[in-house]
Design a protein around this motif. Structure first.
Motif, short mmCIF file in Angstrom:
data_model
loop_
_atom_site.label_atom_id
_atom_site.label_comp_id
_atom_site.label_asym_id
_atom_site.label_seq_id
_atom_site.Cartn_x
_atom_site.Cartn_y
_atom_site.Cartn_z
N TYR A 343 0.84 -1.21 0.00
CA TYR A 343 0.00 0.00 0.00
C TYR A 343 0.87 1.25 0.00
O TYR A 343 0.61 2.21 -0.75
CB TYR A 343 -0.92 0.00 1.22
N ASP A 344 1.90 1.27 0.86
CA ASP A 344 2.79 2.43 0.92
C ASP A 344 3.46 2.70 -0.42
O ASP A 344 3.71 3.85 -0.79
CB ASP A 344 3.87 2.22 1.99
N ARG A 345 3.70 1.63 -1.17
CA ARG A 345 4.42 1.78 -2.44
C ARG A 345 3.50 2.06 -3.62
O ARG A 345 3.80 2.90 -4.47
CB ARG A 345 5.25 0.53 -2.70
N PHE A 346 2.37 1.36 -3.70
CA PHE A 346 1.54 1.41 -4.90
C PHE A 346 0.16 2.07 -4.68
O PHE A 346 -0.55 2.32 -5.66
CB PHE A 346 1.32 0.00 -5.46
N GLY A 347 -0.22 2.30 -3.43
CA GLY A 347 -1.55 2.82 -3.19
C GLY A 347 -2.58 1.70 -3.06
O GLY A 347 -2.25 0.52 -3.19
N PRO A 348 -3.85 2.05 -2.82
CA PRO A 348 -4.84 1.02 -2.50
C PRO A 348 -5.43 0.26 -3.68
O PRO A 348 -5.73 -0.93 -3.57
CB PRO A 348 -5.93 1.83 -1.79
N ARG A 349 -5.61 0.91 -4.83
CA ARG A 349 -6.40 0.28 -5.89
C ARG A 349 -5.77 -1.01 -6.42
O ARG A 349 -6.49 -2.00 -6.65
CB ARG A 349 -6.63 1.27 -7.03
N PRO A 350 -4.43 -1.09 -6.63
CA PRO A 350 -3.86 -2.36 -7.09
C PRO A 350 -4.02 -3.50 -6.10
O PRO A 350 -3.78 -4.67 -6.45
CB PRO A 350 -2.38 -2.02 -7.28
N LEU A 351 -4.43 -3.19 -4.88
CA LEU A 351 -4.64 -4.21 -3.86
C LEU A 351 -6.11 -4.55 -3.67
O LEU A 351 -6.49 -5.72 -3.61
CB LEU A 351 -4.05 -3.74 -2.52
N VAL A 352 -6.96 -3.52 -3.59
CA VAL A 352 -8.37 -3.77 -3.28
C VAL A 352 -9.13 -4.38 -4.46
O VAL A 352 -10.09 -5.14 -4.25
CB VAL A 352 -9.08 -2.50 -2.79
N SER A 400 -6.65 4.23 3.64
CA SER A 400 -7.19 5.21 2.71
C SER A 400 -8.28 6.05 3.35
O SER A 400 -8.33 7.27 3.15
CB SER A 400 -7.73 4.50 1.47
N SER A 401 -9.14 5.42 4.14
CA SER A 401 -10.26 6.17 4.72
C SER A 401 -9.78 7.18 5.76
O SER A 401 -10.07 8.38 5.66
CB SER A 401 -11.27 5.20 5.35
N LEU A 402 -9.02 6.71 6.74
CA LEU A 402 -8.57 7.63 7.78
C LEU A 402 -7.51 8.60 7.27
O LEU A 402 -7.42 9.74 7.74
CB LEU A 402 -8.03 6.84 8.97
N GLY A 403 -6.71 8.16 6.29
CA GLY A 403 -5.68 9.04 5.74
C GLY A 403 -6.25 10.21 4.96
O GLY A 403 -5.53 11.18 4.69
N SER A 404 -7.52 10.14 4.59
CA SER A 404 -8.13 11.23 3.83
C SER A 404 -8.67 12.33 4.74
O SER A 404 -9.14 13.36 4.25
CB SER A 404 -9.28 10.69 2.97
N LEU A 405 -8.62 12.11 6.06
CA LEU A 405 -9.21 13.06 7.00
C LEU A 405 -8.15 14.00 7.59
O LEU A 405 -6.98 13.62 7.73
CB LEU A 405 -9.90 12.31 8.15
N PRO A 406 -8.56 15.20 7.98
CA PRO A 406 -7.66 16.07 8.73
C PRO A 406 -7.50 15.54 10.15
O PRO A 406 -8.37 14.82 10.65
CB PRO A 406 -8.40 17.41 8.72
N PRO A 407 -6.39 15.87 10.81
CA PRO A 407 -6.14 15.34 12.17
C PRO A 407 -7.28 15.59 13.15
O PRO A 407 -7.52 14.76 14.03
CB PRO A 407 -4.86 16.07 12.59
N THR A 408 -7.98 16.71 13.02
CA THR A 408 -9.06 17.01 13.95
C THR A 408 -10.22 16.02 13.85
O THR A 408 -11.07 15.95 14.75
CB THR A 408 -9.61 18.43 13.72
N LEU A 409 -10.28 15.26 12.75
CA LEU A 409 -11.37 14.31 12.56
C LEU A 409 -10.93 12.85 12.70
O LEU A 409 -11.72 11.94 12.48
CB LEU A 409 -12.02 14.50 11.18
N TYR A 410 -9.66 12.61 13.08
CA TYR A 410 -9.19 11.23 13.22
C TYR A 410 -10.04 10.45 14.23
O TYR A 410 -10.44 9.31 13.96
CB TYR A 410 -7.73 11.21 13.68
#
Length: 491
Positions: A343-352, A400-410
């Motif tokens: 995931y760190d290398r290629f992102g989520p889509r090639p995995l999901v 992907s889901s939590l990484g899309s949020l600002p820290p105040t919304l973690y």
């Protein structure tokens, strides 16, 4: 494809400083170990239920309250954790969670009657409900974006290995100990985790004074507990054991949930929502969570039906059923770190995308590739594919889901995901059990509790066809998942 979080309405922000300090690694290690302990405890109960029922002279319907009360408490407490983690420091939240778990374990171990045992399980559930959102929020706070996949891979080990080994450990202990022994074994482990955590868990998050809206707490408790209870009654209704018609609590839960959402939208204007719904303004969060929720329904449904098929259609002893299900859970956990690095290398889509296709393949194999006279080898292979596919789905989805949020919304994002997991688990169990029971009944089985091989196969077929259809939805959502851009505080 190039839309940013700013376009979704959340702005943009600098990423956390790179690298993990020794303090950060200590926090992650302790939280992972604690979550493993509470998850292990949650899945140990199923195997012990028959022994508990015999000892306390209760029937199966009463015995199920040991798991139903646990699930209801989780559904009530989890939405409050978003507020709790903003109001209290990390170490304090950890101490509250593990103290509750240890106290509940002690009450359960000492319980002389069924009602006290249920109370102990409820107190345990309070601690369990807090631990998972706490760990997820801590990961998002201290781990740099380019390392989150690797750490989430470790989280997936906890999420998959603990449920996989829980029934095996429970089955072994219950052979040599009375049922109280399960709690006496867990008690010193939990107490040791608490003692170490009180001294070692660092405070890694900032706190702020956030008012607790009492009306939101009440609406949340009523909505999610009614939904979980109503969904649990669908399966019970299919076998004629429901306490009430399922549509009554489900309808009440949906109406109350509507009021709860309206209340949160009002409170968001002053940043005082119990569960901030601005998380769903992030397209990446919404898509990833939807995919994860649909996959969770399939997972929990499969957990219920696969053992029934193995036991009654293939005629396998309970020990062999557990042995067949163990490799898939272990491989799912072992695959977690590798999936995280990918995931760190290629992102989520090639995995999901491959993960969703594997999920569909395994569920359709359960539906049409297995039946009376099938080999257990096919069941084992299909289950391994199922669990590995879920490993390729869950780790990227969390990141992907939590990484899309600002820290105040973690904290709100973590609480939202954990809440939806509980609802998805209840829904998956309810839907698959109801369809399984319907399929068994369609064969005219005289005793649904001890179905013939043909009846059990018919029930499993109907349930897994529904799971296969749902897996097509997962594939569609997987095609939309993407690695999020950095996010920042909401305006």
């Amino acid at each position: 494809m190039t839309d940013t979080i700013a376009r979704d309405g959340l702005g943009a922000a600098p990423a956390p400083a790179p690298g993990l300090t020794a303090r950060d690694r200590t926090a992650l290690g302790l939280l992972l170990a604690a979550v493993f302990v509470v998850f292990l405890n949650e899945t140990m109960m199923a195997v012990a239920l028959p022994r508990i029922q015999e000892s306390l002279h209760i029937d199966a319907t009463q015995g199920q309250w040991l798991t139903t009360a646990f699930a209801l408490t989780m559904a009530v407490v989890i939405p409050v954790t978003g507020w709790l983690m903003q109001r209290l420091r990390t170490r304090t939240v950890f101490t509250v969670a593990m103290s509750s778990f240890v106290l509940g374990t002690l009450v359960a171990a000492l319980s002389p009657v069924f009602e006290v045992l249920v109370a102990g399980r409820v107190i345990q559930a309070v601690g369990t409900a807090i631990m998972m959102p706490l760990m997820m929020t801590t990961v998002m706070t201290i781990v740099p974006p380019d390392e989150r996949g690797r750490i989430m891979g470790r989280v997936s080990i906890v999420m998959s290995v603990a449920p996989a080994v829980g029934p095996i450990v429970s089955g072994a202990l219950i052979q040599v100990l009375p049922w109280q022994g399960l709690f006496w074994v867990m008690l010193p482990i939990g107490a040791a985790m608490l003692a170490v955590g009180v001294r070692k868990v660092p405070n890694v998050s900032e706190t702020r004074t956030v008012p607790l809206d009492t009306l939101s707490v009440v609406l949340s408790a009523l909505a999610f507990s009614a939904l979980v209870f109503g969904l649990s009654q669908i399966g019970a209704s299919a076998v004629g054991e429901a306490a009430m018609q399922p549509w009554i609590p489900i309808a009440a839960g949906l109406v109350t949930l509507g009021f709860f959402c309206w209340r949160q939208l009002v409170l968001q204007r002053t940043d005082s929502a119990l569960l901030d719904l601005r998380t769903f303004l992030s397209r990446d969060f919404a898509v990833s969570v939807a995919m994860m929720t649909a996959a969770m329904v399939s997972l929990f449904g499969a957990f219920i039906v696969v053992p029934q098929f193995a036991r009654y259609t293939l005629g396998l002893d309970p020990l062999w059923v557990g042995a067949i299900l163990l490799p898939g859970g272990l491989l799912m956990g072992l695959a977690g770190p590798t999936v995280g690095r990918l995931y760190d290398r290629f992102g989520p889509r090639p995995l999901v995308v491959p993960g969703s296709i594997g999920l569909a393949a395994s569920l359709w194999t359960f539906a049409f590739g297995l039946g009376v006279g099938s080999s257990w080898v096919v069941l084992l292979a299909a289950h391994i594919v199922l669990m590995l596919s879920l490993a390729f789905l869950f780790t990227p989805a969390f990141s992907s889901s939590l990484g899309s949020l600002p820290p105040t919304l973690y904290s709100h994002g973590s609480a939202t995901i954990a809440t939806l997991q509980q609802v998805a688990g209840a829904a998956g169990t309810a839907i698959f059990v109801a369809l399984y029971a319907t399929g068994v009944a369609s064969t005219g089985a005289a005793n649904p509790d001890l179905p013939s091989a043909t009846a059990a196969a018919a029930g499993a077929h109907l349930a897994f066809v529904a799971g296969g259809v749902l897996s097509l939805v997962v594939i569609g959502l997987a095609l939309l998942v993407r690695k999020p851009a950095a996010a920042a505080p909401v305006e």
